[in-house]
Design a protein around this motif. Structure first.
Motif, PDB file in Angstrom:
ATOM      1  N   ALA A  83       0.734  -0.994   0.043  1.00 27.77           N
ATOM      2  CA  ALA A  83      -0.061  -0.008  -0.098  1.00 27.77           C
ATOM      3  C   ALA A  83       1.029   1.101  -0.070  1.00 27.77           C
ATOM      4  N   ASP A  84       1.826   1.333   0.990  1.00 25.95           N
ATOM      5  CA  ASP A  84       2.743   2.523   0.910  1.00 25.95           C
ATOM      6  C   ASP A  84       3.518   2.606  -0.370  1.00 25.95           C
ATOM      7  N   ALA A  87       1.134   4.000  -3.113  1.00 22.55           N
ATOM      8  CA  ALA A  87       1.042   5.513  -2.844  1.00 22.55           C
ATOM      9  C   ALA A  87       2.234   6.277  -3.248  1.00 22.55           C
ATOM     10  N   VAL A  92       1.155  10.027  -3.837  1.00 24.61           N
ATOM     11  CA  VAL A  92      -0.113  10.833  -3.077  1.00 24.61           C
ATOM     12  C   VAL A  92       0.297  10.290  -1.756  1.00 24.61           C
ATOM     13  N   ILE A  94      -0.638   8.924   2.244  1.00 29.28           N
ATOM     14  CA  ILE A  94      -1.354   7.631   2.516  1.00 29.28           C
ATOM     15  C   ILE A  94      -1.291   7.516   3.944  1.00 29.28           C
ATOM     16  N   ARG A 123      -4.743   1.484   5.992  1.00 31.11           N
ATOM     17  CA  ARG A 123      -4.024   2.389   5.368  1.00 31.11           C
ATOM     18  C   ARG A 123      -4.137   2.376   3.802  1.00 31.11           C
ATOM     19  N   PRO A 125      -4.084   4.739  -0.208  1.00 31.51           N
ATOM     20  CA  PRO A 125      -3.714   6.162  -0.558  1.00 31.51           C
ATOM     21  C   PRO A 125      -4.885   7.025  -0.933  1.00 31.51           C
ATOM     22  N   ASP A 126      -4.567   8.212  -0.758  1.00 35.26           N
ATOM     23  CA  ASP A 126      -5.588   9.192  -1.075  1.00 35.26           C
ATOM     24  C   ASP A 126      -6.043   8.974  -2.563  1.00 35.26           C
ATOM     25  N   LEU A 143      -6.266   2.350  -7.320  1.00 35.13           N
ATOM     26  CA  LEU A 143      -5.831   3.826  -7.520  1.00 35.13           C
ATOM     27  C   LEU A 143      -5.583   4.045  -9.157  1.00 35.13           C
TER      28      LEU A 143
END
Lengths: 256, 256
Positions: A83-84, A87, A92, A94, A123, A125-126, A143
């Motif tokens: 996930a990180d 992002a 973006v 997170i 978590r 991401p935006d 995303l």
């Protein structure tokens, strides 16, 4: 019917796939899920849990394909870095997001504490939309053109249920397979090559030999988005097996 | 004992892997073959039979890793493009070579004709050394740090017999696995993360949950090139499972 070609890439994430500890089965599941939607998997990568490897693969592949699907690395432990990394790939922010947190709170209230580690699974991401996880609740996310899913095969399959409706597919490529028991590849190669050349790209042909104790042969596969061409290709493949002295047998047909 | 890290990449070649028709098993075989030699697989790619895809993958990966292993695309049919693509990647000529032709002539003289299609399997890039094929004779080859092998798993395994002696390995990374039946990942994540942080790179830790009907749990894996650190890690992993209320069980240990 559009004949637009829609292509996807798959990123399989995890040290355990590279060490041989775990046998991947997700690539095949994803390919077979996408084929009837009119999406062909054009390439795949297996990368380690290193964030920079994930970022590089995601950014290279999302620029060159209509869709990217990742599996693995979205659990609660320190080695879950997907996930990180996604992002970071999109540039973006997170953080723990309320909608994902609410899903986990509902799931864990009667079972175990929603501790800091489990909160890592919220978590997101935006700008991402969640992908529902009907098995163990912790969501995946989409995303842009990148779909981030779990690595555990049963969970990954569950997440695909919330993916199909987001896909704009193109031409559905179907395949036909003709089996030639006792026929070596070298006996059909010339005939098959002529079919490939004559098809001028409208049909692609493949040859897949099998070997077992006391048994061998070849599966000839034709793939095309054009049903008429595929039907003719099936007859042509049978003729190639016959010409090599074999008894052709059509073994399956489907999206692929 | 050297602690040099020796890394490899694997390129799995074939449309049938991307379409889901065929389940790859060669990546795992190669990883498990290389581990005791002191070589870790750092990344892998699955590419189509398109020559440009093969060239791009081979050139990117051979520049960044000690060794590259390819599987698939060296048979007699039109979709077998690996040998020519690897020659193109290195910028060297390729043609039917006498030593490879002699192997095929000996094999086919009593069985079938060495036709033009089968002769394609004697196309070897200039400067390459042959890799023996104990199963079906048509050889693979080594060019620089790239090993080109068959895709059929039984043939690929046979070719590995002629690969090991060419490898200069480094540190052998060994692993230990501790099983925690009934333990969810979220209950061990914090303890495991602390182990990873404390190890400062000398040991890497992974967490792999399993789910089955009525059964779940987690496998915790430690990997290290340092036997003392690994032995301590095994005890630490058991303590993490115990602290989560589980009954730790060490399930295997080996090169990986």
């Amino acid at each position: 019917m559009t004949l637009r070609q829609v292509k996807a890439a798959v990123v399989l994430i995890g040290d355990e796939l590279l060490s041989g500890r775990t046998q991947d089965v997700n690539l095949r599941t994803i390919a077979k899920f996408l084929a009837p939607l009119g999406v062909q998997v054009a390439e795949a990568r297996v990368v380690s849990d290193a964030p920079e490897a994930i970022v590089a693969a995601v950014n290279d592949l999302r620029a060159r394909h209509d869709y990217v699907f990742t599996t693995g690395g979205i659990g609660p432990t320190h080695d879950d870095k997907t996930a990180d990394a996604v992002a970071a790939a999109f540039g973006v922010p997170i953080d723990v997001r309320d909608d994902a947190r609410a899903i986990l709170e509902a799931h864990y209230k009667d079972r175990a504490s929603l501790n800091e580690s489990r909160l890592r699974m919220a978590r997101i991401p935006d700008g991402a939309s969640l992908i529902a996880n009907p098995v163990s609740k912790a969501p995946g996310f989409q995303l842009g053109n990148v779909f981030v899913m779990a690595g555990v095969p049963s969970i990954m399959r569950g997440m695909l249920e919330d993916v199909g409706h987001r896909i704009e597919g193109g031409a559905v490529v179907r395949s036909v397979t003709v089996r030639g028991k006792g026929i070596p590849e070298g006996a059909i190669a010339e005939g098959l090559g002529k079919l490939e050349a004559d098809a001028e790209g409208a049909v692609s042909f493949g040859s897949y030999p099998w070997f077992a104790p006391g048994d061998f042969g070849v599966h000839l596969v034709a793939r095309s988005a054009e049903p008429d061409r595929l039907a003719k290709a099936a007859q042509d493949l049978k003729a190639v097996i016959l010409a090599a002295g074999g008894a052709p047998e059509e073994v399956d047909e489907g999206a692929a």
